[in-house]
Design a protein around this motif. Structure first.
Motif, PDB file in Angstrom:
ATOM      1  N   PRO A 136       0.811  -1.220   0.000  1.00  0.00           N
ATOM      2  CA  PRO A 136       0.000   0.000   0.000  1.00  0.00           C
ATOM      3  C   PRO A 136       0.847   1.273   0.000  1.00  0.00           C
ATOM      4  CG  PRO A 136       0.075  -0.960   2.199  1.00  0.00           C
ATOM      5  CD  PRO A 136       0.769  -1.935   1.292  1.00  0.00           C
ATOM      6  N   VAL A 138       0.849   4.844   1.601  1.00  0.00           N
ATOM      7  CA  VAL A 138       0.198   5.397   2.788  1.00  0.00           C
ATOM      8  C   VAL A 138       0.488   6.893   2.903  1.00  0.00           C
ATOM      9  CG1 VAL A 138       0.128   3.232   4.064  1.00  0.00           C
ATOM     10  CG2 VAL A 138       2.141   4.672   4.257  1.00  0.00           C
ATOM     11  N   LYS A 149     -12.022  12.559   2.020  1.00  0.00           N
ATOM     12  CA  LYS A 149     -11.288  11.425   2.588  1.00  0.00           C
ATOM     13  C   LYS A 149      -9.848  11.431   2.073  1.00  0.00           C
ATOM     14  CE  LYS A 149     -15.444   8.562   2.904  1.00  0.00           C
ATOM     15  NZ  LYS A 149     -16.102   7.298   2.461  1.00  0.00           N
ATOM     16  N   PHE A 152      -4.987   8.648  -0.380  1.00  0.00           N
ATOM     17  CA  PHE A 152      -4.308   7.369  -0.305  1.00  0.00           C
ATOM     18  C   PHE A 152      -4.733   6.662   0.982  1.00  0.00           C
ATOM     19  CE2 PHE A 152      -1.644  10.521  -2.375  1.00  0.00           C
ATOM     20  CZ  PHE A 152      -1.383   9.924  -3.604  1.00  0.00           C
ATOM     21  N   GLN A 153      -4.329   5.436   1.129  1.00  0.00           N
ATOM     22  CA  GLN A 153      -4.577   4.715   2.370  1.00  0.00           C
ATOM     23  C   GLN A 153      -3.830   5.438   3.487  1.00  0.00           C
ATOM     24  OE1 GLN A 153      -4.316   0.434   1.839  1.00  0.00           O
ATOM     25  NE2 GLN A 153      -3.426   0.221   3.888  1.00  0.00           N
ATOM     26  N   TYR A 155      -2.977   4.587   6.540  1.00  0.00           N
ATOM     27  CA  TYR A 155      -2.014   3.772   7.288  1.00  0.00           C
ATOM     28  C   TYR A 155      -2.085   2.330   6.782  1.00  0.00           C
ATOM     29  CZ  TYR A 155      -6.011   2.074  10.054  1.00  0.00           C
ATOM     30  OH  TYR A 155      -7.189   1.503  10.450  1.00  0.00           O
ATOM     31  N   ALA A 156      -1.062   1.581   7.141  1.00  0.00           N
ATOM     32  CA  ALA A 156      -1.027   0.152   6.826  1.00  0.00           C
ATOM     33  C   ALA A 156      -0.763  -0.621   8.109  1.00  0.00           C
ATOM     34  CB  ALA A 156       0.063  -0.151   5.802  1.00  0.00           C
ATOM     35  N   TRP A 199      -4.915  10.515  13.267  1.00  0.00           N
ATOM     36  CA  TRP A 199      -4.745   9.133  12.837  1.00  0.00           C
ATOM     37  C   TRP A 199      -4.047   8.277  13.879  1.00  0.00           C
ATOM     38  CZ3 TRP A 199      -7.648   6.969   9.426  1.00  0.00           C
ATOM     39  CH2 TRP A 199      -8.306   7.795   8.500  1.00  0.00           C
TER      40      TRP A 199
END
Length: 571
Positions: A136, A138, A149, A152-153, A155-156, A199
């Protein structure tokens, strides 16, 4: 590759089937600012690369073979900077990308995002990049303004050695000052401390990890400032400013956080070896040993190199393509002291592609001379270093004048005679040139040295900054009118403030710059330049006399001396 998957599956199975370990070790490794150096080959010199991801893979593989619980991360700016990445970004853009193939072979666990990944726009960073990688991307603070939103993601979660590790990504909001707004038009960059606090809380509440790693594409000085405002990270792995950094920094709670930033382009790997021991409350006491591991002593992994040999041959074939011929030598360092053949050729190309009346450009290369004769794509990568776009802008004559005054105020010294320095250097209290690891410190970096074509003007270095430029007229003999509006070709780096020529010299903000756009070239400048050379086949560079430095006798004495001095450093 199968072996790596097997190791990962074993780790996940162990985590799922056992309770949390009482004690254990993790090895966190980081690359950053790889800038496309994913193949063990220097495409400009046509020799093996001194270091590349092949060296990194060898080092990572050694640790994995020893049974260490390795988590491999990258902090961003991987997909730009080499002929190989340019080829896959712009030519073979429907093929499986070389950066994705190599990263997947390496077995990265999470990837950060940097400004050079964002610069190509949403078609790359959103639509294509996530498909390249099995791991991913992040980044928690780049917000898609259409959805509210993260783009990107954020966190992983990585499970390794029985431990649950959260990796939260952040990138620098300051990239707004370096990139064209068109590149990030759908992104709002949240402030770092706000995004980090949000986060960290989210991850702790929903994931309950054993430790939290910050994966940042942020200057090391900014990382220190950020940590002073937040708490909750157990380790920070970062990159951006190409400076090696390895230290412990106190966070907002007073806890010392290990921060590791290796040198870029695979020169080093950042390493944190963590020892985790369970406390009574089921959390872990974490002790760390951090270092920057040089890669020039690690032999490249032969299996890695063999896997991508065909790619090296393919890219070399592309770079050896002849575009045309130049009838004289190209001496890039001429562009630092005055008019030069290569900069004039860039002007000619910009005027041709845009139909503008005036061209502004900056000096972009300090490589060795390109001899007269056949000119290839490889030569073009040497003489045009960056992947800019051509913008055709509306500017008044007075704005063009102000732009040039700002440029030459930074580039040139106020000379007192022919024995004085022509170039503006940073001086110490005794008047000596300040020298850094890279050589003499210039008042402004060489890639911001700028000049114009389409107008005739002089730069009087006997006068102070802000009073040096006299515009005599248009190059075609017409009158130059300060109040008239002209079509001006320039690259996007300059248009949005690179070198400060528009932001400081003209006091333009992004909105003003965007409102002045008449047209945008669909291709980057390097592609336009290659088309320009192909169409002309044999190029007799125009010895444009658009501008000159005066007093002429001072310039004639100082310019050769400056070129000789600078040529040792600016490669």
């Amino acid at each position: 590759m199968k072996r790596l998957v097997y190791v990962v599956l074993l780790s996940v199975f162990a985590f799922a089937s056992c309770s949390k370990p009482e004690e254990g070790e993790l090895t966190i490794l980081l690359t950053t600012d790889v800038h496309g150096l994913v193949l063990p080959y220097n495409f400009l010199s046509k020799k093996p690369a001194e270091v590349s991801q092949a060296n990194v893979h060898a080092y990572v593989d050694q640790l994995r073979q020893k049974g260490e619980n390795v988590i491999l991360l990258d902090a961003g700016d991987m997909a730009e900077g080499q002929p190989s990445t340019y080829y896959y970004n712009n030519v073979a853009n429907k093929d499986e990308h070389i950066v994705g193939r190599t990263a997947n072979y390496m077995g990265y666990d999470a990837l950060g995002i940097g400004e050079n990944d964002i610069q190509f726009g949403e078609k790359i960073y959103k639509n294509r990049m996530p498909k390249w990688f099995e791991s991913p991307i992040v980044c928690a603070n780049a917000i898609d303004i259409r959805t509210g939103k993260p783009m990107f993601q954020p966190y992983a979660i990585v499970k390794r050695g029985g431990f649950k590790v959260a990796v939260i990504g952040l990138t620098s909001p300051n990239m707004r000052d370096w990139l064209t707004p068109i590149a990030y038009e759908h992104i709002h960059f949240e402030e770092l401390d706000e995004a980090a606090a949000k986060w960290i809380a989210e991850v702790k509440a929903n994931e309950k990890p054993d430790l939290i790693i910050g994966l940042f594409h942020i200057k090391s000085s900014t990382v220190k400032e950020l940590l002073s405002k937040v708490s909750g990270f157990d380790l920070v792995m970062c990159g951006q400013d190409h400076v090696g950094f390895c230290d412990y920094v106190k966070d907002a709670s007073g806890k010392e956080i290990a921060v590791v930033q290796p040198l870029p382009r695979c020169e080093e790997v950042g390493q944190a070896k963590l020892h985790l021991k369970k406390r009574a409350d089921d959390t872990y006491d974490i002790k760390s040993t951090i270092e920057r591991v040089p890669m020039n002593t690690v032999k490249p992994n032969e299996a890695y190199s063999a896997t991508f040999n065909n790619e090296i041959a393919r890219i070399n074939n592309y770079l050896d393509e002849p575009l045309g011929t130049f009838t004289c030598d190209l001496i890039p360092q001429d562009g630092l002291v005055g008019p030069s053949v290569i900069v004039n050729a860039i002007h000619e190309m910009q005027l041709w592609i845009s139909g503008a009346e005036v061209s502004l450009t900056n000096f972009l290369a300090t490589i060795d001379n390109v001899p007269a004769g056949q000119f290839t794509m490889r030569n073009l990568f040497n003489v045009y270093k960056f992947e800019n776009q051509i913008w055709t802008m509306r500017m008044t004559g007075e704005e063009i004048h102000q732009f040039l005054e700002h440029a030459y105020g930074l580039q040139y010294n106020t000379m007192t005679g022919p024995d004085d320095h022509l170039i503006a250097y940073e001086l110490d209290s005794l008047g000596n040139i300040i020298m850094s690891d890279f050589g003499p410190e210039l008042k402004t970096v060489q890639y911001n040295y700028s000049c114009a074509a389409g107008i005739r003007y002089t730069v009087d270095v006997s006068k102070p900054a802000g009073e040096r430029v006299e515009i005599i007229g248009m190059s075609n003999g017409q009158t130059f009118d300060p109040e008239a509006e002209y079509r001006v070709a320039m690259n996007d780096h300059q248009a949005v403030g690179g070198g400060g020529h528009t932001t400081e010299g003209l006091h333009w903000n992004d909105s003003i710059a965007l409102s002045r756009i008449i047209a945008l070239s669909p291709n980057d400048i390097r592609m336009n330049f290659s088309n320009y050379i192909r169409m002309r086949v044999r190029i007799v560079p125009n010895s444009r006399d658009d501008w000159q430095v005066i007093p002429k006798e001072w310039f004639d004495a100082a310019a050769p001396r400056e070129k000789k001095f600078l040529s040792k450093y600016l490669k």
